[in-house]
Motif scaffolding. Structure first.
Motif, mmCIF file in Angstrom:
data_model
loop_
_atom_site.group_PDB
_atom_site.id
_atom_site.type_symbol
_atom_site.label_atom_id
_atom_site.label_comp_id
_atom_site.label_asym_id
_atom_site.label_seq_id
_atom_site.Cartn_x
_atom_site.Cartn_y
_atom_site.Cartn_z
ATOM 1 N N LEU A 146 0.846 -1.186 0.000
ATOM 2 C CA LEU A 146 0.000 0.000 0.000
ATOM 3 C C LEU A 146 0.880 1.233 0.000
ATOM 4 O O LEU A 146 1.749 1.393 0.858
ATOM 5 N N VAL B 22 -3.040 0.398 -4.143
ATOM 6 C CA VAL B 22 -2.829 -0.952 -3.609
ATOM 7 C C VAL B 22 -2.327 -1.834 -4.747
ATOM 8 O O VAL B 22 -2.934 -1.872 -5.817
ATOM 9 N N GLU C 195 -10.123 -4.224 1.507
ATOM 10 C CA GLU C 195 -10.736 -3.344 2.502
ATOM 11 C C GLU C 195 -9.665 -2.662 3.341
ATOM 12 O O GLU C 195 -8.719 -3.305 3.804
ATOM 13 N N LEU C 196 -9.835 -1.363 3.546
ATOM 14 C CA LEU C 196 -8.895 -0.575 4.336
ATOM 15 C C LEU C 196 -9.665 0.242 5.365
ATOM 16 O O LEU C 196 -10.799 0.645 5.127
#
Length: 726
Positions: A654, A672, A688-689
Motif C-alpha cells: 500500500l 494498492v 478493505e482498508l
C-alpha cells in the motif's frame, strides 16, 4: 415459420445513419421501390463524397468529436466550404443533426473556434435527443419536438455519444448541458420527477428529483411503504449507477446518501409495524425483533453514522431542510422503539423478565460454548462489549458464504440490568442450577458474580472461570487489537495446547461512551472480520461471537427523552437498584429474586420506553442498562469450519501519500498493488482498508467521499487493486 420483413423496413434499417433522413424518407415513399433500386441507390450515395466521406463513414461519432477537439483530419477539412458541407451531411445522416441547430460561425471565425463550436453543437444535440428519449411525456419545448420523429438507430447513436461525453469529455458535457438548460426553460418549468427518466441529462432534472424527494420526506406516511420505495429507487439510481451531477458536485451525493438512509429507516419502520405483537411469549418477542425490528435499528444506526459525519457540512444542497427532516425521522424511530419497548415491558410484567433457560444469557456458555470447545482443535470465544444484534447480522452477511462452513446466528436475552458488569461477567460460567450470586457494591450496583472461591468481575477472572470449566493446558485471553497485531505463527504458538481462546473487545462500547460510536462501528466490524480471518489462518475452526448487551442511540439534545426518578443522583442512565418495592409511572420494576439472583431484597427499576433517567448530568446519545429490545437482545453467532482455511497467500503493498486538500478536507492518494502474480480467477479486485489515527488522543477519521473507482461504507474503504484512488 418464415418471417418476411417489409421492403421499406429493410431499406430503412440498412440505410439509417448512413444517409440523411429526409432523402431516405423520399426513397421509401416511392411507389416504384424495389430491392435492386434501393441497393443501387445506397451504393451510389456511399460511393460518392471522396476521401473525406469515406473517412467519416469509418469513424464512430464519438471518434469524430475526439478528432474535432484535438484538431485531426476531420477538423482540418472543416475549414473548406466543401468539407464543411460533407461533414454537415454526415452528421445529418448519423445523428439527425438539423441545419441551424447550433450558432453559426462566420467566415472570420478561427479554425479552433470552428471545430470546438461544432463539437459543442453536436454535444447539445446528443444531450437533447437523450433527454427526449428518456422523458416519460412529450416535450413541451418546441425546439425538441422534431426529435420525436428520429429513428431508433439514430437515437441510440446520440445516447451512446452522450455517455461517452460524460466519461471522456466532462467539461464539454457540462458546458453543453448548462447551455441547453438555458434554452429549455419551458422544460425546466414543467419538470416533474415522475415524468423524468433514468438519466439526469441536465442538472434541472437532478434538482427536480431532489425537490420531489424532500417533498416526500416532508409528508411522511407512517403506514405506506410506497413513498419510501420511490425514494430508495431514486437514491439507488444515483448512488449505485452513477450520476454526472453528483460526480461534479460531491455535496449532492451527500444529500442523496442522507435521503437514502432516511428512506430505508422509514421503510423498515413501516415493515416492522407499530406494535411488538409478541403474543405474550419471550420467544415470540425475540423472533419478531430478529425478523423485523433489527432491520429498523440497523437502518437507524446507518443514518446516525451519516448524520455524525455530515453534521456541519453546510455545502450540502437543501442543508437546513435535510437537517430538519433527519430530526423528524429520528423522532419517528424514538416513537417506534418506545412503543415496542412498552409492549415488551408489559410482556415482562405478565410472563416475567427472565426468559426460559434456552433463551437466557447465563446458560449460553454451557449450552453453546462448552460443547464447541469439547470438539477437536481450538474454539475462539469472542466477547464483544455492546455488540448489538443488528451489528452481528451485518458481520454474518459480510463474511459471506464460506466453503465447508456452518454459520448460525441466534438471539438470546441479556441479563438485567444490561450493563457490562452484569452481561460480560455472565458470559463466563458463573451460573449454578440456573441461579446467579451477584456481588452488590454500595447497596446499589452489581460488581460481578461469585464462581466458587472467587468473584468474576474482570477479563482475567472471567478467563479463570472459563479455564476451570473447559480444561486444556492453557486458555489464552487476547484483546482484539492483540489478535490483529500478531502474525499467524505467533497466534499458532499462543493457542497451542488449548481448547478455548477468549477474545475480548470493548471498542464499540468505548467509542460509544466517548461520543464517537457511529463513526467507528463499521471499522470495528472490519476488525472483527480481520481477527476471524487471522485466527482461521492460525488453525481455529470454531468461532462464537456474542455480547454482554446492546445499546440505544438517542438524540441527546431531545429533552423529552429524559424521565425523572427521585433525586437526580440516584439513578444510572437506564436503571436503578432500590430496596423499596415502589412502582413508579412509566417504569418496569423487577425484584432481583425474580431474575434468579441470590441477592439481598433489591428491586430493579427501568424506564418502560427508550427514555433515560434524568440525572442532571450531560446527556448521552449512547446508552444501555435498560429493558428495551435493542439493549436486551444479544447475538450468538457461531461458525464451524469443516476444513482448514484456503491458501490465499497473496501479499499486497500500500502506497499512501498526502494529496491536495479539497474543500477544507484532507486528501489521501492510495495505490494498492499485489506483490506477486496471482491467477486471475482467484485474485481479489479490491482490498478493505480502515484509516485510524495513531495515538489519537480523542481524534478520529471521518471519511466524506472517495474518487477513482473506490467506495466507502461506514468508515471502511473498498480500494481497487492496481488503480490509484483518493
Amino acid at each position: 415459420r418464415r418471417y418476411r420483413r417489409a421492403l421499406p423496413t429493410l431499406v430503412e434499417r440498412a440505410a439509417t445513419g448512413k444517409v440523411p433522413a429526409s432523402e431516405l424518407a423520399e426513397l421509401v415513399a416511392s411507389p416504384e421501390l424495389s430491392l435492386a433500386q434501393a441497393d443501387q441507390w445506397l451504393h451510389d450515395k456511399l460511393s460518392g463524397g471522396g476521401e473525406l466521406a469515406a473517412l467519416l463513414r469509418s469513424l464512430s461519432v464519438s471518434s469524430l468529436v475526439d478528432d474535432l477537439l484535438r484538431g485531426g483530419a476531420v477538423a482540418a477539412a472543416l475549414s473548406t466550404p466543401a468539407g464543411a458541407r460533407t461533414i454537415a451531411g454526415h452528421l445529418d445522416a448519423a445523428l439527425g443533426l438539423p441545419n441551424g441547430w447550433g450558432p453559426g460561425l462566420g467566415d472570420g471565425a478561427s479554425d479552433h473556434d470552428r471545430r470546438t463550436g461544432l463539437a459543442h453543437t453536436i454535444a447539445t444535440w446528443a444531450l437533447s435527443v437523450e433527454y427526449v428519449d428518456d422523458l416519460k411525456r412529450e416535450p413541451v419545448a418546441p425546439v425538441l419536438r422534431p426529435i420525436q420523429s428520429l429513428s431508433a438507430a439514430v437515437v441510440q447513436s446520440c445516447r451512446t455519444l452522450s455517455r461517452t461525453l460524460r466519461t471522456n469529455h466532462r467539461e464539454l458535457y457540462e458546458q453543453a448541458a448548462l447551455e441547453m438548460e438555458e434554452r429549455l426553460q419551458e422544460e425546466v418549468r414543467a419538470a416533474q420527477a415522475e415524468d423524468l427518466g433514468q438519466v439526469d441529462t441536465f442538472r434541472f432534472e437532478e434538482d427536480s428529483v431532489l425537490a420531489a424527494a424532500i417533498n416526500i420526506l416532508e409528508t411522511q406516511d407512517a403506514e405506506n411503504a410506497a413513498p419510501w420505495e420511490q425514494l430508495i429507487e431514486w437514491s439507488e439510481r444515483r448512488l449505485e449507477q452513477g450520476s454526472f451531477w453528483l460526480d461534479r458536485e460531491p455535496e449532492r451525493r451527500t444529500a442523496w446518501r442522507l435521503i437514502d438512509a432516511m428512506a430505508r429507516l422509514g421503510r423498515a419502520i413501516v415493515n416492522a409495524g407499530p406494535r411488538l405483537e409478541a403474543l405474550g411469549q419471550h420467544a415470540g418477542a425475540i423472533q419478531r425483533y430478529v425478523d423485523h425490528g433489527a432491520a429498523v435499528d440497523r437502518a437507524h444506526r446507518h443514518l446516525e453514522q451519516l448524520r455524525v459525519l455530515h453534521a456541519y457540512d453546510v455545502r450540502v444542497p437543501r442543508y437546513e431542510e435535510l437537517r430538519r427532516l433527519q430530526r423528524s425521522i429520528r423522532e419517528r424511530w424514538h416513537w417506534w422503539a418506545s412503543e415496542w419497548a412498552r409492549d415488551f415491558a408489559q410482556l415482562c410484567r405478565e410472563a416475567g423478565a427472565l426468559p426460559p433457560p434456552s433463551l437466557q444469557q447465563r446458560t449460553l456458555f454451557d449450552e453453546v460454548v462448552r460443547p464447541m470447545a469439547e470438539g477437536r482443535g481450538v474454539t475462539a470465544y469472542f466477547m464483544v462489549d455492546a455488540f448489538r444484534f443488528e451489528l452481528a447480522q451485518e458481520l454474518a452477511e459480510s463474511l459471506g458464504d464460506q466453503p465447508a462452513t456452518v454459520p448460525r446466528l441466534e438471539a438470546r436475552l441479556a441479563e438485567l440490568p444490561t450493563n457490562t458488569e452484569v452481561g460480560m461477567n455472565v458470559l463466563a460460567p458463573v451460573c449454578e442450577n440456573g441461579r446467579l450470586q451477584p456481588v452488590i457494591k454500595g447497596g446499589k450496583d452489581i460488581d460481578g458474580f461469585r464462581a466458587g472461591e472467587f468473584v468474576v468481575r474482570d477479563p482475567e477472572t472471567r478467563r479463570r472461570a472459563i479455564a476451570a470449566r473447559v480444561g486444556g493446558r492453557t486458555c489464552p485471553l487476547l484483546r482484539l487489537d492483540e489478535v490483529l497485531a500478531e502474525t499467524p505463527e505467533g497466534l499458532r504458538r499462543r493457542i497451542a495446547q488449548s481448547h478455548l481462546l477468549v477474545v475480548w473487545s470493548d471498542e464499540i462500547d468505548k467509542a460509544g461512551e466517548n461520543g464517537a460510536g457511529p463513526a467507528t462501528f463499521a471499522s470495528t466490524l472490519q476488525q472483527l472480520r480481520a481477527a476471524w480471518h487471522a485466527l482461521r489462518e492460525a488453525g481455529v475452526r470454531r468461532f462464537v461471537f456474542t455480547a454482554d448487551h446492546g445499546f440505544l442511540l438517542l438524540d441527546k439534545s431531545d429533552t423529552k427523552l429524559r424521565q425523572p426518578h427521585g433525586q437526580k443522583t440516584t439513578p444510572h442512565r437506564r436503571h436503578v437498584l432500590s430496596p423499596a418495592a415502589a412502582d413508579h409511572p412509566n417504569e418496569l420494576r423487577v425484584p432481583l429474586a425474580e431474575l434468579g439472583y441470590d441477592a439481598p431484597p433489591l428491586h430493579l427499576m427501568v424506564p418502560d420506553s427508550v427514555k433515560v433517567f434524568h440525572r442532571g448530568s450531560k446527556p448521552m446519545s449512547f446508552v444501555h442498562g435498560g429493558n428495551s429490545l435493542q439493549e436486551r437482545i444479544i447475538p450468538v453467532f457461531t461458525l464451524e469450519h469443516r476444513s482448514p482455511a484456503g491458501g490465499d497467500t497473496t501479499r499486497y503493498s500500500l502506497n499512501a501519500i498526502a494529496g491536495t486538500p479539497l474543500m477544507g478536507r484532507h486528501c489521501i492518494r492510495l495505490v494498492v498493488k499485489r506483490e506477486q502474480e496471482t491467477l486471475a480467477f482467484g485474485a481479489s479486485d479490491e482490498v478493505e482498508l480502515v484509516l485510524n489515527v495513531v495515538d489519537s488522543r480523542g481524534h478520529s477519521v471521518h471519511l466524506h467521499d472517495t474518487r477513482g473507482g473506490t467506495a466507502v461504507a461506514g468508515g471502511v474503504i473498498s480500494a481497487p487493486v492496481g488503480r490509484p484512488c483518493e
